[in-house]
Design a protein around this motif. Structure first.
Motif, PDB file in Angstrom:
ATOM      1  N   LEU A   1       1.955  11.615   9.827  1.00 52.05           N
ATOM      2  CA  LEU A   1       1.131  10.712   9.014  1.00 52.05           C
ATOM      3  C   LEU A   1       0.051  10.092   9.758  1.00 52.05           C
ATOM      4  O   LEU A   1       0.503   9.159  10.871  1.00 52.05           O
TER       5      LEU A   1
ATOM      6  N   GLN B   1      -1.744   7.483  11.187  1.00 49.86           N
ATOM      7  CA  GLN B   1      -1.585   5.778  10.859  1.00 49.86           C
ATOM      8  C   GLN B   1      -2.977   5.262  10.829  1.00 49.86           C
ATOM      9  O   GLN B   1      -3.028   4.079  10.023  1.00 49.86           O
TER      10      GLN B   1
ATOM     11  N   THR C   1      -5.284   6.039   8.735  1.00 48.91           N
ATOM     12  CA  THR C   1      -5.478   6.227   7.324  1.00 48.91           C
ATOM     13  C   THR C   1      -4.780   5.194   6.493  1.00 48.91           C
ATOM     14  O   THR C   1      -4.995   4.956   5.294  1.00 48.91           O
ATOM     15  N   VAL C   2      -3.797   4.630   7.166  1.00 51.93           N
ATOM     16  CA  VAL C   2      -2.951   3.368   6.211  1.00 51.93           C
ATOM     17  C   VAL C   2      -3.741   2.256   6.310  1.00 51.93           C
ATOM     18  O   VAL C   2      -3.965   1.672   7.166  1.00 51.93           O
ATOM     19  N   ASP C   3      -3.627   1.660   5.280  1.00 50.49           N
ATOM     20  CA  ASP C   3      -4.122   0.322   4.697  1.00 50.49           C
ATOM     21  C   ASP C   3      -3.293  -0.848   5.214  1.00 50.49           C
ATOM     22  O   ASP C   3      -2.302  -0.716   4.436  1.00 50.49           O
ATOM     23  N   ALA C   4      -3.311  -1.401   6.359  1.00 54.90           N
ATOM     24  CA  ALA C   4      -2.303  -2.592   6.402  1.00 54.90           C
ATOM     25  C   ALA C   4      -2.764  -4.003   6.138  1.00 54.90           C
ATOM     26  O   ALA C   4      -2.087  -4.979   6.569  1.00 54.90           O
TER      27      ALA C   4
ATOM     28  N   TYR D   1       0.803  -1.175  -0.012  1.00 53.75           N
ATOM     29  CA  TYR D   1       0.067  -0.045   0.023  1.00 53.75           C
ATOM     30  C   TYR D   1       0.877   1.098  -0.076  1.00 53.75           C
ATOM     31  O   TYR D   1       1.811   1.303   0.824  1.00 53.75           O
ATOM     32  N   SER D   2       0.493   2.339  -0.628  1.00 52.04           N
ATOM     33  CA  SER D   2       1.308   3.486  -0.757  1.00 52.04           C
ATOM     34  C   SER D   2       0.649   4.404   0.343  1.00 52.04           C
ATOM     35  O   SER D   2      -0.300   4.869   0.335  1.00 52.04           O
ATOM     36  N   VAL D   3       1.554   4.696   1.274  1.00 55.03           N
ATOM     37  CA  VAL D   3       1.105   5.410   2.325  1.00 55.03           C
ATOM     38  C   VAL D   3       0.764   7.092   1.949  1.00 55.03           C
ATOM     39  O   VAL D   3       0.136   7.939   2.551  1.00 55.03           O
ATOM     40  N   ASP D   4       1.454   7.223   0.866  1.00 55.18           N
ATOM     41  CA  ASP D   4       1.236   8.636   0.151  1.00 55.18           C
ATOM     42  C   ASP D   4       0.294   8.647  -0.851  1.00 55.18           C
ATOM     43  O   ASP D   4       0.361   9.612  -1.853  1.00 55.18           O
ATOM     44  N   LYS D   5      -0.674   7.631  -0.931  1.00 50.91           N
ATOM     45  CA  LYS D   5      -1.865   7.693  -1.933  1.00 50.91           C
ATOM     46  C   LYS D   5      -2.427   9.046  -2.038  1.00 50.91           C
ATOM     47  O   LYS D   5      -2.746   9.681  -3.247  1.00 50.91           O
TER      48      LYS D   5
ATOM     49  N   PHE E   1       8.078   5.108  10.319  1.00 50.44           N
ATOM     50  CA  PHE E   1       6.807   5.641   9.895  1.00 50.44           C
ATOM     51  C   PHE E   1       7.092   7.028   9.876  1.00 50.44           C
ATOM     52  O   PHE E   1       7.580   7.900  10.742  1.00 50.44           O
TER      53      PHE E   1
END
Length: 266
Positions: A194, A196, A198-201, A134-138, A190
């Motif tokens: 940001l 976290q 919102t991050v898809d893990a 997953y791109s955390v900068d999506k 990390f």
């Protein structure tokens, strides 16, 4: 001809890490007189833009060096089958390493692994390949109309294929992935600021499920932009790799509990 095998992390469309390694080590390692293979652990950047000259310029630059590049798909690059669909006559599927790889005819020394889970044999090491992340900068990318690929992670069907491969093909000598199992996430790395939540893990949790009871010896991943050798765990060794240090595959596969990261660098 003598063969040498290496591991390297995210190079993000820059030939500089490969150039630096080659220029500094070509005589010491006899790189011009051996057959050299470099496994790149995702975010290679070869199929990043898909339009314009960015990708072909990078592919031309990196092809100057005497390596066969074996590319695992990360999150900041297109699926190879999508790229092939845009120019089917320019690509071919090849049976190699006891599996199927994909090659652009113009750049035959750049090889791409399957877009989904697959099993290969690299230098005698039975290897499970688990691409994607997953791109955390999506959302940052989308807001600026930058490149982002919706299918960057494995889908449910691909995840199920990975589970079946683990049951049918285990044990493995080596596992390569772009991101890592959830419990190995380097939270100290990390991005500051940001959220976290919102991050898809999904991928990290999936890899955690795979790793929990998988019979393997070594696991290498990239994605987090740092080098780290995790604590030895009952004969298993986890390695996080960026692009400043090239690891010797044989040294990694045959290392002992007492060895350090510096001792597996090529």
């Amino acid at each position: 001809m003598d063969e040498k095998w290496f591991l390297l992390g995210d190079i993000h469309g820059s030939a500089e890490p490969v150039m630096d390694f080659y220029l500094k080590n070509k005589e010491r390692l006899n790189l011009d007189s051996s057959k050299n293979y470099m496994i790149l652990l995702g975010d290679v950047g070869a199929n990043f833009a898909l339009t314009g000259q960015r990708d072909p310029i990078f592919k031309t630059e990196i092809s100057k060096y005497p390596f066969t590049f074996i590319c695992l798909r990360g999150n900041h690059e297109a699926r190879v089958k999508m790229v092939m669909g845009k120019n089917p006559k320019g690509w071919e599927a090849i049976t190699k390493y006891d599996g199927v790889i994909f090659v652009e005819k113009e750049f035959p020394n750049i090889e791409y692994l399957d877009d989904g889970p697959a099993v290969y044999n690299f230098n005698g090491y039975k290897t499970l390949s688990l691409p994607g992340a997953y791109s955390v900068d999506k959302w940052y990318r989308l807001a600026r109309h930058w490149t982002w690929y919706e299918d960057e992670q494995l889908n449910e069907q691909e995840m199920e294929l990975g589970r079946k491969l683990c049951k049918a093909k285990s044990p493995f000598d080596l596992v390569i992935s772009h991101t890592c199992p959830f419990i190995y996430e380097p939270r100290d790395l990390f991005l500051a600021g940001l959220d976290q939540s919102t991050v898809d893990a999904t991928m990290e949790r999936y890899l955690g499920e795979i790793e929990f009871d998988l019979d393997y010896k070594r696991w290498a991943f990239g994605h987090f932009h740092a080098d780290r050798l995790y604590p030895w765990n009952d004969g298993k060794q986890m390695l996080m790799l960026f692009n400043e240090n090239v690891v010797d595959l044989d040294k990694f596969m045959n290392m002992t509990e007492k060895q350090s990261f510096d001792e597996i660098i090529a």
